[in-house]
Design a protein around this motif. Sequence first.
Motif, mmCIF file in Angstrom:
data_model
loop_
_atom_site.group_PDB
_atom_site.id
_atom_site.type_symbol
_atom_site.label_atom_id
_atom_site.label_comp_id
_atom_site.label_asym_id
_atom_site.label_seq_id
_atom_site.Cartn_x
_atom_site.Cartn_y
_atom_site.Cartn_z
ATOM 1 N N GLY A 153 0.796 -1.223 0.000
ATOM 2 C CA GLY A 153 0.000 0.000 0.000
ATOM 3 C C GLY A 153 0.830 1.275 0.000
ATOM 4 O O GLY A 153 0.470 2.273 -0.626
ATOM 5 N N THR A 154 1.957 1.235 0.691
ATOM 6 C CA THR A 154 2.820 2.415 0.787
ATOM 7 C C THR A 154 3.290 2.887 -0.592
ATOM 8 O O THR A 154 3.408 4.089 -0.832
ATOM 9 N N GLY A 155 3.527 1.938 -1.506
ATOM 10 C CA GLY A 155 3.926 2.297 -2.863
ATOM 11 C C GLY A 155 2.872 3.160 -3.537
ATOM 12 O O GLY A 155 3.194 4.137 -4.230
ATOM 13 N N GLN A 178 -4.184 -6.502 1.266
ATOM 14 C CA GLN A 178 -4.166 -7.370 2.457
ATOM 15 C C GLN A 178 -5.054 -6.895 3.602
ATOM 16 O O GLN A 178 -4.920 -7.374 4.713
ATOM 17 N N LYS A 179 -5.978 -5.969 3.341
ATOM 18 C CA LYS A 179 -6.844 -5.497 4.431
ATOM 19 C C LYS A 179 -8.275 -5.996 4.153
ATOM 20 O O LYS A 179 -8.502 -7.175 4.204
ATOM 21 N N ALA A 180 -9.218 -5.097 3.821
ATOM 22 C CA ALA A 180 -10.611 -5.539 3.664
ATOM 23 C C ALA A 180 -10.799 -6.467 2.467
ATOM 24 O O ALA A 180 -11.784 -7.202 2.397
ATOM 25 N N GLU A 223 -7.143 5.863 10.192
ATOM 26 C CA GLU A 223 -5.734 5.807 10.627
ATOM 27 C C GLU A 223 -5.583 4.574 11.508
ATOM 28 O O GLU A 223 -6.101 4.515 12.631
ATOM 29 N N SER A 224 -4.867 3.590 10.980
ATOM 30 C CA SER A 224 -4.808 2.280 11.635
ATOM 31 C C SER A 224 -3.980 2.267 12.925
ATOM 32 O O SER A 224 -4.116 1.330 13.713
ATOM 33 N N ALA A 225 -3.135 3.263 13.137
ATOM 34 C CA ALA A 225 -2.280 3.245 14.334
ATOM 35 C C ALA A 225 -3.108 3.247 15.611
ATOM 36 O O ALA A 225 -2.766 2.575 16.593
HETATM 37 C C1 LIG Z 1 -1.643 -1.100 6.176
HETATM 38 C C2 LIG Z 1 -1.748 0.338 5.910
HETATM 39 C C3 LIG Z 1 -0.956 1.001 4.947
HETATM 40 C C4 LIG Z 1 0.008 0.347 4.009
HETATM 41 O O1 LIG Z 1 0.913 -0.450 4.480
HETATM 42 P P1 LIG Z 1 1.751 -1.445 3.557
HETATM 43 O O2 LIG Z 1 2.458 -2.204 4.593
HETATM 44 O O3 LIG Z 1 2.636 -0.633 2.699
HETATM 45 O O4 LIG Z 1 0.766 -2.245 2.737
HETATM 46 C C5 LIG Z 1 -1.162 2.332 4.744
HETATM 47 N N1 LIG Z 1 -2.094 3.028 5.410
HETATM 48 C C6 LIG Z 1 -2.875 2.432 6.321
HETATM 49 C C7 LIG Z 1 -3.913 3.268 7.000
HETATM 50 C C8 LIG Z 1 -2.740 1.085 6.612
HETATM 51 O O5 LIG Z 1 -3.527 0.505 7.523
#
Ligand SMILES: *Cc1c(COP(=O)(O)O)cnc(C)c1O
Length: 371
Positions: free
Chosen positions: A58-60, A183-185, A132-134
């Motif tokens: 996702g970061t890409g 790899q999420k939803a 924001e997943s953190a």
């Molecule tokens: C998982 C996630 C990403 C991307 O992470 P990758 O490890 O690069 O797939 C980016 N933003 C959010 C909000 C995420 O939960």
Amino acid sequence: MLLFTPGPTPVPESVRQAMATPTLHHRTPEFEAIFKEARERMMKLFGMDECVMLASSGTGAMQACVMNLCTTKALTINSGKFGERFGKIATAVGKELVELKYEWDTPASLDDVKQALLDNPDIDTFCIQVSESAGGLRHPVEAIAAYIKSVNPEIMVIADGITAVGVEPIDITNIDALVTGSQKALMLPPGLAMIGLSSKAVEKIGKGQDYYFNLASEIKNQQKNTTAYTAATTLIIGLNAIFDEIEKTGGAEALYANTLARAKATQAALEAIGFGVYPTTPALSMTTIMDADAEAIRKLLKNKYGVNMAGGQDHLKGKIFRINQMGLIPVYESAWVVNAVELALADLGRRPFDGTANRVFNETYFKGSSE
Ligand SMILES: *Cc1c(COP(=O)(O)O)cnc(C)c1O
């Protein structure tokens, strides 16, 4: 072991089977037909004018959006690791940056965005997470995006929907780029990233901003159902298979409704046994609990009750646990998870077990869905 981390999520059996078929060459009519189908389904899920799929995490895709859409200065929202990442990307690719920083339980404030735009008339890009997943936080993306477009429709709004696309319907009216990952939803293995784009974003994308993440050349190729470089063929086959699975279980509407019901039921169940939800505006993608015994509870779940859930990072390490709500999760699995948390509280001597979590979960889930 039940995998209940907010990414990666478990890959359904039918999707794993679909991805076990012999390798196709990517420059063939057979694969182009598969790509076309996946592209159209992704575009429909985004509800946007254009879609680009990249072989990357996702970061890409976040980086591709910043590089291809920002020319002068980016305004980023940092309420956690992923918002912080937008700022780090902007700096790494040589863009000027204004960052609004918040505690990880706190959503971005529209007033702060207004002020930042007044102070920095050269801002041409806005970057934010939908979820924001953190800290499991939902940002008021729609309201902020609407404000930004009312002030200056030329500002590009990049929304990281990696833990929001496929979780809830997102109003894309004022969004130019909506990012997600496999790899999420979407319950696929990691390695595929997708970007939904507005026609305005497509117009704005510069030529030759980057070699690999060159969205102009990807759009040109993907409109012809091929990719600039070797496509992530297996994951794209898997993407069609997960769309089949979602359709079999009632389509996107049912997925959104079930996710909402599970998230509400999990929250109610955990509150009923004394927990507090961490973010002030919780996202539906995950349930985030702050608790002094977070690490002990997580260990008990993993070692005694067979549930793998996520902890916290950085200053929240050991202080929170996060339970995934994304994907096609059987409701009995979620009921088991809240039950296991209640059992863990009894193990820690905090509260005698009486089945409250399970009862409240089921009451909330089934009452909610029968109304
Ligand atoms: C998982 C996630 C990403 C991307 O992470 P990758 O490890 O690069 O797939 C980016 N933003 C959010 C909000 C995420 O939960």
